[in-house]
Design a protein around this motif. Structure first.
Motif, PDB file in Angstrom:
ATOM      1  N   UNK A  98       1.288   6.080  -6.024  1.00 15.49           N
ATOM      2  CA  UNK A  98       0.469   7.223  -5.641  1.00 15.49           C
ATOM      3  C   UNK A  98      -0.709   6.784  -4.784  1.00 15.49           C
ATOM      4  N   UNK A  99      -1.360   5.702  -5.163  1.00 13.39           N
ATOM      5  CA  UNK A  99      -2.503   5.202  -4.396  1.00 13.39           C
ATOM      6  C   UNK A  99      -2.094   4.852  -2.973  1.00 13.39           C
ATOM      7  N   UNK A 100      -0.970   4.178  -2.815  1.00 12.85           N
ATOM      8  CA  UNK A 100      -0.495   3.795  -1.483  1.00 12.85           C
ATOM      9  C   UNK A 100      -0.091   5.025  -0.676  1.00 12.85           C
ATOM     10  N   UNK A 101       0.478   6.021  -1.355  1.00 16.07           N
ATOM     11  CA  UNK A 101       0.925   7.236  -0.666  1.00 16.07           C
ATOM     12  C   UNK A 101      -0.245   8.098  -0.213  1.00 16.07           C
ATOM     13  N   UNK A 102      -1.287   8.180  -1.056  1.00 18.02           N
ATOM     14  CA  UNK A 102      -2.396   9.080  -0.778  1.00 18.02           C
ATOM     15  C   UNK A 102      -3.448   8.458   0.127  1.00 18.02           C
ATOM     16  N   UNK A 103      -3.474   7.109   0.192  1.00 18.53           N
ATOM     17  CA  UNK A 103      -4.464   6.441   1.042  1.00 18.53           C
ATOM     18  C   UNK A 103      -3.760   5.423   1.939  1.00 18.53           C
ATOM     19  N   UNK A 104      -2.958   5.905   2.875  1.00 18.06           N
ATOM     20  CA  UNK A 104      -2.237   4.980   3.760  1.00 18.06           C
ATOM     21  C   UNK A 104      -3.210   4.208   4.636  1.00 18.06           C
ATOM     22  N   UNK A 105      -2.825   2.983   4.964  1.00 21.73           N
ATOM     23  CA  UNK A 105      -3.662   2.121   5.792  1.00 21.73           C
ATOM     24  C   UNK A 105      -3.090   2.021   7.199  1.00 21.73           C
ATOM     25  N   UNK A 106      -3.927   2.254   8.198  1.00 20.02           N
ATOM     26  CA  UNK A 106      -3.533   1.968   9.577  1.00 20.02           C
ATOM     27  C   UNK A 106      -3.487   0.454   9.761  1.00 20.02           C
ATOM     28  N   UNK A 107      -2.521  -0.027  10.546  1.00 19.52           N
ATOM     29  CA  UNK A 107      -2.328  -1.473  10.691  1.00 19.52           C
ATOM     30  C   UNK A 107      -3.224  -2.052  11.794  1.00 19.52           C
ATOM     31  N   UNK A 108      -4.530  -1.780  11.656  1.00 20.32           N
ATOM     32  CA  UNK A 108      -5.491  -2.210  12.674  1.00 20.32           C
ATOM     33  C   UNK A 108      -5.558  -3.732  12.752  1.00 20.32           C
TER      34      UNK A 108
END
Length: 363
Positions: A203-213
């Protein structure tokens, strides 16, 4: 600035919904703006001397209704986080360092101060996590919530990434970990059951996706990426767009790796790993690299703490775009979350969305 002026073959009476986003780009926008430097890339190139500081790039995007609202989450925080992610992901695909976000919020008058603060918290937290901040914006009232942002970044001299620049034989790397958003959707639909702690992690990964900056910057600085694009609408439209920008075809492997948690969701739900990996919502990148640079690129990304895997090879255009399961190949006409088309994302009923996005109803 040169501008292409050929007449478009699309008549003025044709509805945009009859064309779809891809055709709109090719038949309306490209004839008008195709000569503009950087046309078709994720970020526009600002008209300024590159100099020693590198090129400035900018991108702008609106935030659609987040899928998390269909998953039972009403906290505006997640819409704010997604708004920032969407725009920062385009900077990642350019290999740029974010300099700031300019935001534009249209909100109903019934929005509470608490709801507005949660929206701002989401934007600010995501920006801070990616090493940047909000530097300006606009606020107005309207009948429905509309969230838009513009992200500005700087590329290292000569290091700006775009969609063009790849060649036949280049390998395609998938940068980041796919599958988390729709794995959580399957868990909500009780197509799989996992321990609470693992569900919370998904859920944490789904709700707070990270841009691959960090990944985009590292590949650009090392000169390893030939072309790049973020996976905002799904894996198929991303590969299709990269192929079109370079006049190439591609063979994509179906044995894409998933992390253990989303892989277990696939196993329990009867869904293939590729079906989950090709969906949108995890803000990965697809990057073209020379064959001899694959291992070095993976090493560079590992040092940044980012997962990467080889998923295919660019081929001659006449070969088209195909899927390779290790034994046979077949033409790939995958699922695209394409604007101005029946698959354009506007939210909806979760079981129906799972069927449309994952290709079939999980058993």
């Amino acid at each position: 600035m040169s501008v292409v002026t050929e007449l478009s073959p699309v008549g003025d009476g044709v509805h945009l919904g009859e064309l779809g986003e891809h055709a709109i780009l090719e038949h309306i926008l490209r004839p008008r703006y195709g000569g503009v430097r950087g046309f078709g890339d994720d970020c526009a190139v600002l008209d300024a001397e590159e100099g020693l500081l590198g090129e400035l790039v900018a991108t702008t995007d609106s935030c659609p209704t987040p899928l998390v609202t269909s998953l039972g989450e009403t906290d505006p925080y997640h819409a704010g986080w997604l708004l920032a992610t969407i725009n920062l992901s385009d900077l990642a695909a350019a290999g740029a360092t974010p300099l700031g976000l300019v935001v534009n919020y249209t909100l109903p008058k019934t929005t509470t101060a608490g709801e507005f603060r949660r929206l701002l918290d989401g934007v600010d937290d995501c920006a801070k996590t990616h090493g940047t901040k909000v530097v300006g914006g606009d606020l107005r009232d309207g009948p429905v919530r509309q969230l838009t942002a513009t992200a500005i970044g700087r590329c290292v001299p000569g290091g700006r990434l775009g969609r063009a620049g790849a060649a036949a034989g280049d390998r395609l790397l998938l940068v980041g970990s796919p599958g988390y958003l729709w794995a959580y959707a399957l868990l909500v639909e009780e197509q799989a059951r996992l321990p609470e702690a693992i569900v919370a992690g998904i859920r944490e990964r789904a709700f707070r996706p990270m841009a691959q900056v960090a990944a985009g910057k590292a590949l650009a600085a090392a000169g390893l990426a030939r072309a790049a694009m973020d996976v905002s609408d799904g894996l198929f439209p991303t590969v299709r767009t990269l192929c079109g920008a370079n006049g190439l075809g591609a063979r994509i492997r179906t044995d894409i790796h998933l992390d253990d948690a989303p892989a277990e969701v696939c196993a329990q739900s009867g869904l293939g790993r590729f079906e989950l990996a090709q969906a949108w919502g995890d803000w990965t990148l697809v990057v073209a690299v020379r064959p001899e640079d694959v291992e070095l690129a993976k090493k560079v990304l590992t040092e940044e703490g980012v997962a990467a895997q080889e998923i295919g090879i660019l081929a001659a255009r006449e070969e088209g775009i195909s899927l390779d399961d290790g034994e046979t190949t077949e033409p790939w006409n995958g699922i695209a979350q394409e604007r101005f088309s029946p698959s354009s994302w506007h939210g909806g009923d979760l079981p129906k969305l799972i069927t449309e996005v994952l290709g079939r109803r999980a058993s």
